[in-house]
Scaffold this motif. Structure first.
Motif, short mmCIF file in Angstrom:
data_model
loop_
_atom_site.label_atom_id
_atom_site.label_comp_id
_atom_site.label_asym_id
_atom_site.label_seq_id
_atom_site.Cartn_x
_atom_site.Cartn_y
_atom_site.Cartn_z
N CYS A 37 0.82 -1.17 -0.04
CA CYS A 37 0.05 0.00 0.08
C CYS A 37 0.83 1.28 -0.04
O CYS A 37 0.46 2.20 -0.46
CB CYS A 37 -0.96 -0.12 1.12
SG CYS A 37 -2.05 -1.25 1.28
N GLU A 61 -8.94 -1.78 1.22
CA GLU A 61 -9.34 -0.66 1.80
C GLU A 61 -8.74 -0.71 3.49
O GLU A 61 -8.11 0.17 3.89
CB GLU A 61 -10.88 -0.49 1.85
CG GLU A 61 -11.30 0.66 2.52
CD GLU A 61 -12.66 0.83 2.51
OE1 GLU A 61 -13.38 -0.22 1.97
OE2 GLU A 61 -13.16 1.72 2.39
N GLU A 62 -9.01 -1.95 3.82
CA GLU A 62 -8.55 -2.07 5.34
C GLU A 62 -7.00 -1.92 5.61
O GLU A 62 -6.52 -1.22 6.39
CB GLU A 62 -8.77 -3.69 5.72
CG GLU A 62 -10.03 -3.88 6.17
CD GLU A 62 -10.22 -5.22 6.54
OE1 GLU A 62 -9.13 -6.02 6.98
OE2 GLU A 62 -11.24 -5.93 6.43
N ILE A 64 -5.11 0.05 3.43
CA ILE A 64 -5.01 1.47 3.36
C ILE A 64 -5.21 2.40 4.58
O ILE A 64 -4.22 3.00 5.00
CB ILE A 64 -5.72 2.02 2.02
CG1 ILE A 64 -5.15 1.51 0.87
CG2 ILE A 64 -5.81 3.37 2.01
CD1 ILE A 64 -4.01 2.10 0.34
N ASN A 65 -6.21 1.93 5.20
CA ASN A 65 -6.68 2.74 6.22
C ASN A 65 -5.83 2.36 7.45
O ASN A 65 -5.63 3.26 8.14
CB ASN A 65 -8.39 2.51 6.63
CG ASN A 65 -8.96 2.89 5.41
OD1 ASN A 65 -8.83 3.83 4.63
ND2 ASN A 65 -10.24 2.39 5.44
N GLY A 68 -3.07 4.97 7.49
CA GLY A 68 -3.20 6.40 7.40
C GLY A 68 -3.16 7.02 6.07
O GLY A 68 -2.64 8.10 6.08
N GLN A 70 -3.82 8.13 2.11
CA GLN A 70 -5.05 8.60 1.20
C GLN A 70 -4.74 8.39 -0.19
O GLN A 70 -3.59 8.10 -0.71
CB GLN A 70 -4.71 10.39 1.18
CG GLN A 70 -4.74 10.96 2.38
CD GLN A 70 -6.33 10.85 3.06
OE1 GLN A 70 -7.29 11.15 2.24
NE2 GLN A 70 -6.29 10.61 4.26
N VAL A 76 -10.26 1.47 -4.26
CA VAL A 76 -10.11 0.71 -2.99
C VAL A 76 -11.18 -0.30 -3.03
O VAL A 76 -12.13 -0.20 -3.39
CB VAL A 76 -10.02 1.64 -1.68
CG1 VAL A 76 -8.95 2.61 -1.71
CG2 VAL A 76 -11.53 2.30 -1.76
N ASN A 78 -12.81 -4.48 -0.98
CA ASN A 78 -12.59 -5.30 0.11
C ASN A 78 -12.10 -6.57 -0.32
O ASN A 78 -11.74 -6.89 -1.58
CB ASN A 78 -13.93 -5.37 0.56
CG ASN A 78 -14.99 -5.71 -0.36
OD1 ASN A 78 -14.82 -6.23 -1.21
ND2 ASN A 78 -16.21 -5.41 0.02
#
Lengths: 96, 123, 122
Positions: A37, A61-62, A64-65, A68, A70, A76, A78
């Motif tokens: 990522c 997504e998980e 990336i988040n 932290g 952007q 993104v 799942n």
């Protein structure tokens, strides 16, 4: 004969990741997972997008988040969609 | 027609990477994909270690793998040579150091898994 | 469940001695070969260091597992591809410790890799 490339590490720390680029075909997709990522804002993703359009670049997504980050250079997704991608491509190459 | 997936895990439980492998297998089951087996190779075999003590306030990745076998009957194969090299084999008692949900297998099992499943993914 | 024999690619991207990847890849390659699975070996990036001539791993306390590469032909592992660009980047001449290695351009390398159904990276 399309390939799904799973990118698992940062190309800035692990040069094996850059080998993905020489094996990337115009109809392939890449998915950034784990430390892969971190490529989201670096040369790796811009070099990849000289070969494939943004709509063939994905990131979990998980992952990336959790980091932290952007995202505006990938879509993104799942895990459910990742599984769909795995079965929509002939093979999967894991770069790590 | 049901799709089928085999997974090769080469990541150690000491990193977050093996949790990703678990999540992909878990999602496959939720998506009604048949998981023909998980083959643990290289440092991945440490995912079967009985005495790997993960602090109780951290993710219990080994329990998650065990649950996949107990609840979803996912075969968990351990490369016996890789396990041997990492000190997981105790003479005459396979389950002394390895959880019973994992099966010691030869690399030939990987060949079987490769051909049985529609897709092979390495994590 | 479908049962079909796949074309397997084993992709080597790491140098031979400081990590376990190269030996792990070798073991897997020989097993696929002994099961008569159609299997190709690919060497790219630092993986090309596994193929170069005149290596003496015993000096650094490593068993010379590279010697076993000469057994590939007996296991019908005859498709051995090395990326030309990776050799050039490392100033390596195309001189290998086994016969039958095919030096291919990065474009060919990619094309060949895409023709396989299962890829394992080491």
């Amino acid at each position: 004969m399309t390939t799904l490339h799973l990118i698992r590490d940062s190309a800035l720390s692990n040069n094996s990741i850059n080998l993905c680029l020489t094996n990337l075909s115009a109809t392939d997709v890449i998915v950034l997972i784990d430390d892969g990522c971190y490529n989201i804002n670096s040369a790796f993703i811009s070099d990849a997008q000289k070969i494939i359009p943004l709509k063939q670049c994905y990131a979990i997504e998980e992952h990336i988040n959790a980091r932290g980050l952007q995202v505006n250079t990938a879509i993104v997704i799942n895990y459910e969609y990742l599984l769909e991608l795995i079965f929509n491509h002939q093979n999967v190459i894991t770069w790590q | 027609m049901t799709q089928s997936l085999a997974v090769v895990v080469t990541s150690a439980p000491t990193s977050n990477l093996s949790y990703t492998a678990f999540k992909i297998v878990e999602q496959a089951i939720q998506s009604n994909i048949t998981v023909t087996g998980v083959f643990f190779y290289q440092d991945g075999v440490l995912n079967a270690s009985k005495y790997l003590a993960i602090p109780s306030d951290e993710l219990q990745i080994i329990s998650l793998w065990k649950k996949l076998n107990q609840q979803n009957q996912v075969p968990l194969h351990l490369c016996s040579t890789a396990a041997e090299k990492r000190g997981l084999i105790f003479p005459d008692d396979d389950n002394f150091l390895i959880h019973p949900e994992f099966t010691l297998s030869g690399l030939g099992e990987l060949v079987m898994l490769t051909n049985q499943a529609d897709r092979l993914v390495q994590l | 469940m479908t049962s079909n024999s796949k074309k397997v690619a084993i992709l080597n991207t790491k140098a031979p001695f400081s990590q376990t990847a190269a030996k792990a890849a070798l073991d897997v390659a020989l097993i696929y070969g002994s099961f008569e699975q159609e299997t190709s070996l690919f060497f790219q990036g630092d993986g090309v260091y596994q193929l170069i001539d005149k290596q003496q791993p015993d000096i650094i306390g490593t068993k010379d597992f590279l010697k076993t590469f000469s057994a590939f032909e007996f296991y019908d592992l005859e498709k051995i591809y090395v990326c030309q660009q990776s050799l050039i980047e490392r100033n390596l001449p195309p001189e290998f410790h086994i016969e039958g290695v095919m030096v291919v351009s990065p474009e060919e390398f990619s094309l060949l890799l895409h023709q396989h159904n299962a890829v394992l990276t080491f």
